[in-house]
Design a protein around this motif. Structure first.
Motif, PDB file in Angstrom:
ATOM      1  N   ARG A 170      12.539  -3.111  46.366  1.00  0.00           N
ATOM      2  CA  ARG A 170      12.024  -2.225  45.317  1.00  0.00           C
ATOM      3  C   ARG A 170      11.701  -0.834  45.875  1.00  0.00           C
ATOM      4  NH1 ARG A 170       8.559  -4.374  40.501  1.00  0.00           N
ATOM      5  NH2 ARG A 170       9.798  -2.647  39.712  1.00  0.00           N
ATOM      6  N   GLU A 171      11.238   0.033  44.952  1.00  0.00           N
ATOM      7  CA  GLU A 171      10.797   1.367  45.360  1.00  0.00           C
ATOM      8  C   GLU A 171       9.521   1.252  46.198  1.00  0.00           C
ATOM      9  OE1 GLU A 171       9.022   3.657  42.336  1.00  0.00           O
ATOM     10  OE2 GLU A 171       8.876   5.475  43.554  1.00  0.00           O
ATOM     11  N   SER A 172       8.787   0.157  46.031  1.00  0.00           N
ATOM     12  CA  SER A 172       7.487  -0.001  46.690  1.00  0.00           C
ATOM     13  C   SER A 172       7.581  -0.597  48.090  1.00  0.00           C
ATOM     14  CB  SER A 172       6.590  -0.912  45.837  1.00  0.00           C
ATOM     15  OG  SER A 172       7.237  -2.157  45.630  1.00  0.00           O
ATOM     16  N   ALA A 205      14.172   0.238  52.418  1.00  0.00           N
ATOM     17  CA  ALA A 205      13.045   0.411  53.339  1.00  0.00           C
ATOM     18  C   ALA A 205      12.301   1.690  52.978  1.00  0.00           C
ATOM     19  CB  ALA A 205      13.552   0.464  54.778  1.00  0.00           C
ATOM     20  N   PRO A 206      11.591   1.676  51.846  1.00  0.00           N
ATOM     21  CA  PRO A 206      10.940   2.911  51.400  1.00  0.00           C
ATOM     22  C   PRO A 206       9.776   3.359  52.268  1.00  0.00           C
ATOM     23  CG  PRO A 206      10.405   1.056  49.949  1.00  0.00           C
ATOM     24  CD  PRO A 206      11.472   0.578  50.874  1.00  0.00           C
ATOM     25  N   GLN A 210       8.553   0.544  57.728  1.00  0.00           N
ATOM     26  CA  GLN A 210       9.725  -0.311  57.535  1.00  0.00           C
ATOM     27  C   GLN A 210      10.968   0.356  58.100  1.00  0.00           C
ATOM     28  OE1 GLN A 210       9.481  -0.711  53.262  1.00  0.00           O
ATOM     29  NE2 GLN A 210       7.934  -2.329  53.384  1.00  0.00           N
ATOM     30  N   GLN A 211      11.101   1.651  57.876  1.00  0.00           N
ATOM     31  CA  GLN A 211      12.239   2.397  58.434  1.00  0.00           C
ATOM     32  C   GLN A 211      12.232   2.291  59.961  1.00  0.00           C
ATOM     33  OE1 GLN A 211      11.537   6.295  56.730  1.00  0.00           O
ATOM     34  NE2 GLN A 211      11.541   5.437  54.667  1.00  0.00           N
ATOM     35  N   ASN A 223      21.622   1.187  58.314  1.00  0.00           N
ATOM     36  CA  ASN A 223      21.809   1.569  56.908  1.00  0.00           C
ATOM     37  C   ASN A 223      20.498   1.361  56.141  1.00  0.00           C
ATOM     38  OD1 ASN A 223      24.547   2.037  57.297  1.00  0.00           O
ATOM     39  ND2 ASN A 223      25.131  -0.055  56.728  1.00  0.00           N
ATOM     40  N   LEU A 224      19.953   2.437  55.597  1.00  0.00           N
ATOM     41  CA  LEU A 224      18.651   2.329  54.929  1.00  0.00           C
ATOM     42  C   LEU A 224      18.726   2.880  53.515  1.00  0.00           C
ATOM     43  CD1 LEU A 224      16.381   3.346  57.946  1.00  0.00           C
ATOM     44  CD2 LEU A 224      16.867   1.043  57.083  1.00  0.00           C
TER      45      LEU A 224
END
Lengths: 262, 262, 262
Positions: A170-172, A205-206, A210-211, A223-224
């Motif tokens: 998700r965006e979250s 990975a917003p 996480q990134q 790839n993110l």
């Protein structure tokens, strides 16, 4: 003047098949789109118009033109696909994409339930006319898939013709591959990428942590996806080791990490 | 028309040596920079191009010109200095700053290890040609310095020629002076400012609650850094008691705080 | 081309008395204001210039003109009213509003203490010349009002002439109707709306999960306030069931929710 740092990791160049950054536009104006492109075009590979935002957009034609002029593929979020499928309006949706000359389509079931057979048939059918991004993982934090299920589904969808498979967050960044607190389900990623090349995947990975996790795991050219447009520059610095978090992941000084500079 | 509120705290004016707001630009376009200046120029004293973002910038020359035309000094984040030092490319970095007519430099060791002697030598050397901002505190949440160490280092760096010393918090506000949850290590700040005038310091305080804490402690003209550009207006209202959080810190009504207005 | 989704909830149209979206501008430049209007004018009913931000604004006249040209009422946050009242500068404030042709006024006591009699007198007086939004609830997380107090105050303020009553949450969404973690005090909302039509209320709901809660409870046309301008599009998709979170709240597929599509 030239100012070149030594020993930076090698980044892939456009058109990238690895090292992809997929940004999520959730309602930019034309000027905001242009501003984003001014700073981030070289580092942005694909843009997704999040979920159903394109349906309430007041500037869709001009925005699509802006991305097209910059050579960046743009597509509608998977939720819009699901909404149309649920209403038996897939044909309308495909005409809409055709009218707007959209070459990518996301086939997802993050919110609706879709039999595996139908999903694979849709991928097989749509990949004749589109670059298909399929997505695995639920937006419902209580729908936890076992790692072997992720692997099976991803494999089947790649076999059916998906260009790459998106792993849901998700965006979250709080569902799918992640715990509700945003932490990576690392054993899940281990299992998936033991069976499937990470370059066939797009990891949503917003969140910055996480990134960082994915870059440390898969390198500068992971790839993110679901990157906020105003974080693409930050992500690019993380990829190159130009921020504290990944500095020593992508550069080993001659006298070793952790030795004080005298 | 004039609308003047009575009893506002007295704010310092440009060029400020106290009451400084240092904003962090992490990749604005030219128009975004102009928009930021339109609303916030009077309230912004210094701009930092965060960490290594300037290295991947597509618009560096024009952006520097925009800030320069507004009379706001702009400089590169300390991490870029550390990256160059680690690679023995300090000379290249100084030529790069010279080429771009950058008058400020940050000397930090938030990520790399740097012997105290070398750091002080660098400050002493660089302050001949630059306004030096040195920084104390680690970006690693596990590297906790004792208060006496902060005091010693800050004193030495001021003595070596630093204009002001930045107390570390990162863009996130979760390390250095702060606990991982963003709470201020208040006993640390007490100790530091018992020994060193707060005006010789720049407190990184990206979170609103952190800004409020420093304003309550040091008054409307506390020096605050790492402010997101789109939060400079909000910070200015906090400095003047124009938001609920600091209203009664900077204005005592005639009939006393807490008395109901009849 | 036409692309119309079937079975969307019916949204009210401007000028709305229900289904209101009130956005909070905390310091936009003129171009940012124009960009916001380009994408979100049809979905934005009222704009509040947050707390005392208008007092430090460098572009107030032009910004008010931009909103006025778009037909969107704009007003100053309640904290500025409180600041003026506390300083006995209400007359100055009213002249200021008159000079700027502002037709809305917020009468609040989120930070100051105001006797109920005075608050009701002010509402009764001001509603002769303004559309009055009054606000109930404290910005202090330790000031918890009992549900019956909310009901009594809201009723009295509507009776005194308030157009609608705002239920407090701040820009953060962590006080008033909400617990410090942002969770809705659902039994409070139940009690309030058992006694008062929800259309007479404006719920401050800055966080996405809060918006979803109110939409699930009161439907697509709930009145929601303190929406960040760059989240108005997202809110509109939530209202229409175009995002996963509310998809099945506003659309029931023919074969029932939860049945897989074969």
């Amino acid at each position: 003047m030239t100012f070149e740092l030594n020993g930076l990791p090698t980044r892939t160049k456009k058109n990238r098949s690895s090292g992809i950054t997929l940004a999520i536009d959730k309602g930019y104006s034309i000027r905001q789109t242009e501003d984003f492109l001014e700073t981030s075009e070289p580092y942005t590979d694909i843009v997704k118009l999040g979920w159903g935002t394109s349906y309430v957009s007041t500037n869709l034609e001009n925005k699509l033109a802006a991305y097209r002029n910059a050579g960046i593929p743009v597509y509608m979020g998977g939720t819009l696909f699901e909404i149309c499928l649920l209403r038996n309006q897939l044909d309308d949706y495909l005409r809409y994409l055709d009218h707007h000359d959209i070459g990518f389509i996301e086939v997802s079931d993050g919110t609706i339930r879709l039999s595996q057979k139908r999903k694979l048939d849709l991928i097989a059918d749509l990949c004749k006319n589109f670059t298909v991004l399929s997505e695995v993982g639920s937006k419902n934090p209580e729908n936890i898939l076992a790692p072997y299920q992720w692997v099976d589904m991803i494999k089947s969808e790649l076999d059916a013709g998906a260009w790459k498979v998106i792993c849901e967050a998700r965006e979250s960044g709080t569902v799918g591959m992640f715990l509700p607190n945003g932490e990576v389900r690392s054993e899940l990623i281990e299992e998936i990428t033991h069976h499937i090349p990470s370059n066939d995947l797009l990891f949503e990975a917003p969140q910055k942590d996480q990134q960082i996790w994915f870059l440390k795991k898969f390198g500068a050219n992971a790839n993110l996806a679901n990157i906020a447009p105003n974080e693409v520059i930050t992500l690019e610095t993380l990829r190159l080791g130009l921020r504290g978090d990944t500095l020593f992941d992508f550069y080993i000084p001659q006298n070793g990490v952790g030795q004080p500079i005298k």
